[in-house]
Scaffold this motif. Sequence first.
Motif, PDB file in Angstrom:
ATOM      1  N   CYS A  33       5.143  29.206 -19.918  1.00 17.07           N
ATOM      2  CA  CYS A  33       4.208  30.160 -20.528  1.00 17.07           C
ATOM      3  C   CYS A  33       2.812  29.567 -20.648  1.00 17.07           C
ATOM      4  N   CYS A 201       9.311  35.895 -20.105  1.00 15.15           N
ATOM      5  CA  CYS A 201       8.424  35.233 -21.073  1.00 15.15           C
ATOM      6  C   CYS A 201       7.017  35.067 -20.498  1.00 15.15           C
ATOM      7  N   MET A 202       6.932  34.699 -19.222  1.00 12.15           N
ATOM      8  CA  MET A 202       5.631  34.553 -18.577  1.00 12.15           C
ATOM      9  C   MET A 202       4.917  35.898 -18.470  1.00 12.15           C
ATOM     10  N   THR A 205       3.325  36.631 -21.700  1.00 16.93           N
ATOM     11  CA  THR A 205       2.097  35.838 -21.827  1.00 16.93           C
ATOM     12  C   THR A 205       0.945  36.490 -21.083  1.00 16.93           C
TER      13      THR A 205
END
Length: 275
Positions: A33, A201-202, A205
Amino acid sequence: MELTTVFGELVERLRQKRPVIHEITNYVTAESCADVALAAGASPVMADEPEEVEDITAGADALVLNLGTISFNKQIAMERAAAVAKKKGIPVVLDPVGVMASKMRLSFALQLLNKGYIDIVRGNYSECNALLTGSAAGHGVDNLEGETEEGVALKVAKDAAKKFNCVFAVTGAVDNISNGKQAVVLNNGHPLLQDITGSGCMTSTLVACCAAVTKDMMVAAALGVVIMGQSAELAANFLEKKDGPGMFKVRLLDCVYHVTTKWNLVNMKPEEKVS
């Protein structure tokens, strides 16, 4: 909403401003991230100590709350950070990792939503449906539903956005994003995203990076998802026959950088040089 027009303006603003993204995230994907935020032009900070999160959040441009490795102390930290963000008008992105698998996760995520702390939720279908229905099934943190029927995920996005008065981005093979009134359906991305740790998750972000430079949370969610989808397509295009998920993840980070600096490189041939 003309995303292609808005995209260039938003990315230019992102790289000029270099916004600070405060992430209270999980130890499995924290480095990924941080790397993807840097590749997109933002400045990440990972701080989850309850005693300092209010100060860190107050100096940030966006806040990400990721429930991947939730703990009692992280819950305290997240609620304190979210309260400061709401007071200061800092956008908050919730990644409800595994809320369908644990009553504790689900209860805490609903608590954040019901207090009005969250501007954007970015999750898979199972996670977002659990938030909408208030039901935890207990089967791990990956999407449980596989391929959903056409329109089902879109309805979840619309209904959840309306219920919680925020934007929902339900991501998967097809991405469905809604603010309860409008909706965007996106078909970019690549199946290899399912074979690496941290793609969701990325994406959260990247959504936060966009939210840091626009007041339109619907646009921020859509463009964050677009960046990841376009980057995945480009990364897959640059793989050789011997490559697999490991090299794909390496290429993915490079391609987030290229997509946010040069945009629309998806059709580039592997032998063409990115300069």
